[in-house]
Design a protein around this motif. Sequence first.
Motif, PDB file in Angstrom:
ATOM      1  N   GLY A 110       0.871  -1.289   0.049  1.00  0.00           N
ATOM      2  CA  GLY A 110      -0.062   0.093  -0.091  1.00  0.00           C
ATOM      3  C   GLY A 110       0.985   1.328  -0.149  1.00  0.00           C
ATOM      4  N   PHE A 111       0.427   2.354  -0.571  1.00  0.00           N
ATOM      5  CA  PHE A 111       0.915   3.561  -0.660  1.00  0.00           C
ATOM      6  C   PHE A 111       0.150   4.770   0.004  1.00  0.00           C
ATOM      7  N   ALA A 112       0.764   5.193   0.990  1.00  0.00           N
ATOM      8  CA  ALA A 112      -0.298   6.543   1.398  1.00  0.00           C
ATOM      9  C   ALA A 112       0.595   7.665   1.139  1.00  0.00           C
ATOM     10  N   GLN A 113      -0.057   8.325   0.133  1.00  0.00           N
ATOM     11  CA  GLN A 113       0.681   9.510  -0.373  1.00  0.00           C
ATOM     12  C   GLN A 113       0.510  10.851   0.333  1.00  0.00           C
ATOM     13  N   GLN A 114       1.462  11.705   0.388  1.00  0.00           N
ATOM     14  CA  GLN A 114       1.501  12.959   1.148  1.00  0.00           C
ATOM     15  C   GLN A 114       0.141  13.773   0.707  1.00  0.00           C
ATOM     16  N   GLN A 115      -0.023  13.695  -0.631  1.00  0.00           N
ATOM     17  CA  GLN A 115      -1.295  14.444  -1.036  1.00  0.00           C
ATOM     18  C   GLN A 115      -2.439  13.721  -1.140  1.00  0.00           C
ATOM     19  N   GLU A 116      -3.442  14.079  -0.237  1.00  0.00           N
ATOM     20  CA  GLU A 116      -4.642  13.344  -0.383  1.00  0.00           C
ATOM     21  C   GLU A 116      -5.498  13.730  -1.372  1.00  0.00           C
ATOM     22  N   ILE A 117      -5.521  12.715  -2.442  1.00  0.00           N
ATOM     23  CA  ILE A 117      -6.430  12.797  -3.793  1.00  0.00           C
ATOM     24  C   ILE A 117      -7.538  11.944  -3.538  1.00  0.00           C
ATOM     25  N   PHE A 118      -8.756  12.737  -3.560  1.00  0.00           N
ATOM     26  CA  PHE A 118     -10.220  11.735  -3.627  1.00  0.00           C
ATOM     27  C   PHE A 118     -11.015  12.424  -4.459  1.00  0.00           C
ATOM     28  N   ILE A 119     -12.148  11.797  -4.601  1.00  0.00           N
ATOM     29  CA  ILE A 119     -13.268  12.372  -5.383  1.00  0.00           C
ATOM     30  C   ILE A 119     -14.083  13.241  -4.199  1.00  0.00           C
ATOM     31  N   GLU A 186      -5.871   1.951   2.063  1.00  0.00           N
ATOM     32  CA  GLU A 186      -4.670   1.138   1.723  1.00  0.00           C
ATOM     33  C   GLU A 186      -4.787  -0.173   2.465  1.00  0.00           C
ATOM     34  N   LEU A 187      -5.544  -0.050   3.593  1.00  0.00           N
ATOM     35  CA  LEU A 187      -5.695  -1.282   4.654  1.00  0.00           C
ATOM     36  C   LEU A 187      -6.767  -2.141   4.218  1.00  0.00           C
ATOM     37  N   LEU A 188      -7.613  -1.839   3.162  1.00  0.00           N
ATOM     38  CA  LEU A 188      -8.685  -2.769   2.765  1.00  0.00           C
ATOM     39  C   LEU A 188      -8.084  -3.892   2.205  1.00  0.00           C
ATOM     40  N   SER A 189      -7.143  -3.887   1.376  1.00  0.00           N
ATOM     41  CA  SER A 189      -6.574  -5.230   0.894  1.00  0.00           C
ATOM     42  C   SER A 189      -5.635  -5.764   1.890  1.00  0.00           C
ATOM     43  N   ASN A 190      -5.451  -5.387   2.947  1.00  0.00           N
ATOM     44  CA  ASN A 190      -4.546  -5.805   3.996  1.00  0.00           C
ATOM     45  C   ASN A 190      -3.346  -6.208   3.588  1.00  0.00           C
ATOM     46  N   PRO A 191      -2.350  -5.132   3.309  1.00  0.00           N
ATOM     47  CA  PRO A 191      -1.191  -5.262   2.597  1.00  0.00           C
ATOM     48  C   PRO A 191      -0.158  -5.574   3.804  1.00  0.00           C
ATOM     49  N   SER A 192       0.924  -6.523   3.406  1.00  0.00           N
ATOM     50  CA  SER A 192       1.979  -6.834   4.214  1.00  0.00           C
ATOM     51  C   SER A 192       3.089  -5.643   4.384  1.00  0.00           C
ATOM     52  N   LEU A 193       2.999  -4.912   3.163  1.00  0.00           N
ATOM     53  CA  LEU A 193       3.906  -3.806   3.080  1.00  0.00           C
ATOM     54  C   LEU A 193       3.553  -2.638   2.973  1.00  0.00           C
ATOM     55  N   LEU A 194       3.690  -1.567   3.681  1.00  0.00           N
ATOM     56  CA  LEU A 194       2.955  -0.064   3.657  1.00  0.00           C
ATOM     57  C   LEU A 194       4.237   1.005   3.559  1.00  0.00           C
ATOM     58  N   PHE A 195       4.051   1.696   2.298  1.00  0.00           N
ATOM     59  CA  PHE A 195       4.887   3.015   2.095  1.00  0.00           C
ATOM     60  C   PHE A 195       4.051   4.196   2.420  1.00  0.00           C
ATOM     61  N   ALA A 196       4.758   5.275   2.941  1.00  0.00           N
ATOM     62  CA  ALA A 196       3.951   6.372   3.317  1.00  0.00           C
ATOM     63  C   ALA A 196       4.977   7.663   3.177  1.00  0.00           C
ATOM     64  N   ASP A 197       4.462   8.554   2.441  1.00  0.00           N
ATOM     65  CA  ASP A 197       5.145   9.926   2.043  1.00  0.00           C
ATOM     66  C   ASP A 197       4.847  10.981   2.807  1.00  0.00           C
ATOM     67  N   GLU A 198       5.609  11.341   3.922  1.00  0.00           N
ATOM     68  CA  GLU A 198       5.409  12.394   4.948  1.00  0.00           C
ATOM     69  C   GLU A 198       3.828  12.351   5.461  1.00  0.00           C
ATOM     70  N   PRO A 199       3.501  11.045   6.263  1.00  0.00           N
ATOM     71  CA  PRO A 199       2.222  11.046   6.920  1.00  0.00           C
ATOM     72  C   PRO A 199       1.837  12.116   7.842  1.00  0.00           C
ATOM     73  N   THR A 200       2.782  12.593   8.211  1.00  0.00           N
ATOM     74  CA  THR A 200       2.712  13.343   9.625  1.00  0.00           C
ATOM     75  C   THR A 200       2.562  15.122   9.091  1.00  0.00           C
ATOM     76  N   SER A 201       3.178  15.498   7.852  1.00  0.00           N
ATOM     77  CA  SER A 201       3.101  16.765   7.487  1.00  0.00           C
ATOM     78  C   SER A 201       1.895  17.570   7.289  1.00  0.00           C
ATOM     79  N   GLY A 202       1.845  18.764   7.752  1.00  0.00           N
ATOM     80  CA  GLY A 202       0.739  19.271   7.764  1.00  0.00           C
ATOM     81  C   GLY A 202      -0.314  19.046   8.957  1.00  0.00           C
TER      82      GLY A 202
END
Length: 606
Positions: A110-119, A186-202
Amino acid sequence: MNTKLSSKRFSVGYESVNTNSSKINDSVTPITVTWENIEVKTRKKGKSLLNRVSGIAKPGEMVALMGTSGAGKTTLLNVLMDRNMKGLEKKGTVKVNGKAIGEKISLISGFAQQQEIFIPTLTVKEYLMIQAKLRMKANKSTRIERVEEIMDMLGLQKCRNSKIGNPGLVKGISGGEARRLTFACELLSNPSLLFADEPTSGLDSFMAATVVQIMRDLANSGRTLIAIIHQPTADLYFQFDKIIFLSLGRTAFMGTPEESIQFFSDCGHPIPKNFNPPEWIQEKLSVQPIEEIESYQRIMNIIQVFETTKFSKTSTIELQMIPSTKLPPFIENPGFFVETGALLKRASIDVIRSPAQMRMKLIQKIVMGLFIGSLYWQQPLDWRGVRNTNSALYFLIAELTFSTMFGIMTFMEHELPLIAREYHDGLFYVISYYVSRCLSYLPLFTFDGAIMVIISYWMIGLNNTLQQVLKSILIAVLVEQSATSCGLFLACLFETTSVAIAFAVPISGLFALLSGLYGNTNNFPVYIQWMQWTSWFRYGFEGLVVNQWTKIDNPKFSNFFRDFILDQFSFKADNYPMDVIGLGSIVLFFYVAGYVALLVRIRMSR
């Protein structure tokens, strides 16, 4: 200084985050990520971004990539994920459980990007339910249960029915809730590996602690987490199992937070009392504007010391001893029809909940229908009336074209980052997204044009047999779809809306000149005449003119007068079927071309 957070449930606003949920402890396949002798350079200038960088992240570890701007953190994260490598040359190996799998790493991580992009128009629950349908091969009840547990775990129940929104444009959920929603997807698919780009910024300190606590418990459940962290507090710094400091594209330190303090003290840079350790360390690894030479010497000395210490040697030994073990199952594509249905639902909700766009299009077409009808009110059957009627028919074509084409070109610039990310995560095929988006726009860019034609039809005094009215509406729909498909194609082809519009203006002007209104196309030079068959203005205008003058309820109006009128534009009385086929072909061509352009653009975005 080691103040690891121990609470398994703590407040977030008026709601608690339950990090002890059963779903956070779902069994996962352990993953060890290794990278060895990574070198990255830019292709054009050969600038070195990473130089012989090696490291390891084990199951249950929460690893922080740290360093000043330009140190190479983002480049290293992109190398590990095999993303955003356009224009770069890479050497070295990245392995998952001892296997080099390349871009397939997206299918197990899974990849939690710094920029939250949704609909922005969807609610939190709606968005997660659609994500669950794309990420999980399970029945509806299982997906609902999964979404509910994750919302409870991440403290999203309070905002479950709130629209996500878009900061500065559409009011929605808070920044902290948006960050947690990123992790929830990202957790919906229960990944074993998770990347995060500056998850605490802002985020404020409390929300940052919330996010890190979630990451901490995910790591405790056996997952491997690798995150870029920017200026953490001392408390958050000591939550990580491993810290990797980068500087000048090289590894300056890799070890535990406690070991980092001892290491920099041994290098002659002890951390002052009551000073935030990561800030002090990053200061020593940064190039000071006035002291460039001294800064480079200090940094290179730290790097050289690290390369001779036990930390570097231990890492080298570990890299060579990692066995090849099984990988977790890849995320399975749900199939064309399932994902197209889910994406169509998402796109349709977005269109329906954008009332301003729908309202403005309807108002615009109603006003223009009334204006054209009033301007050409009840034209008489004389030569002046014939010319005015033909002009009215042309203006209907022009209005169906320009407002539609320029109106639809704005969506792709804002939506592409989300689509590219989801595609590279393996959630759907590009064709599924493209078909669903086109279908969602079909009613919006069809009915308004038909309404405009119907309003102006009787005001102008056009022939109103049922067959002629229906034929006019068919031409109007096909013309508007031609403009829609062309606008979609240009939006998919060019990176920005401004460039697409700059290209669309002369192209649409050229098509308008080939309509026949501004000159008999048979009198054009031979090398230009063929271009009229690429213009929907030509087919649309001919279709409306032929339909109008083919059958007149007046005994004085003979075929001679009909042919005389049509001959002014090089039109023929029996060309209506060919006009419909021509318009349909243009619509099909631009839709297919738009898909190809989008496919190439998204694949190149990796």
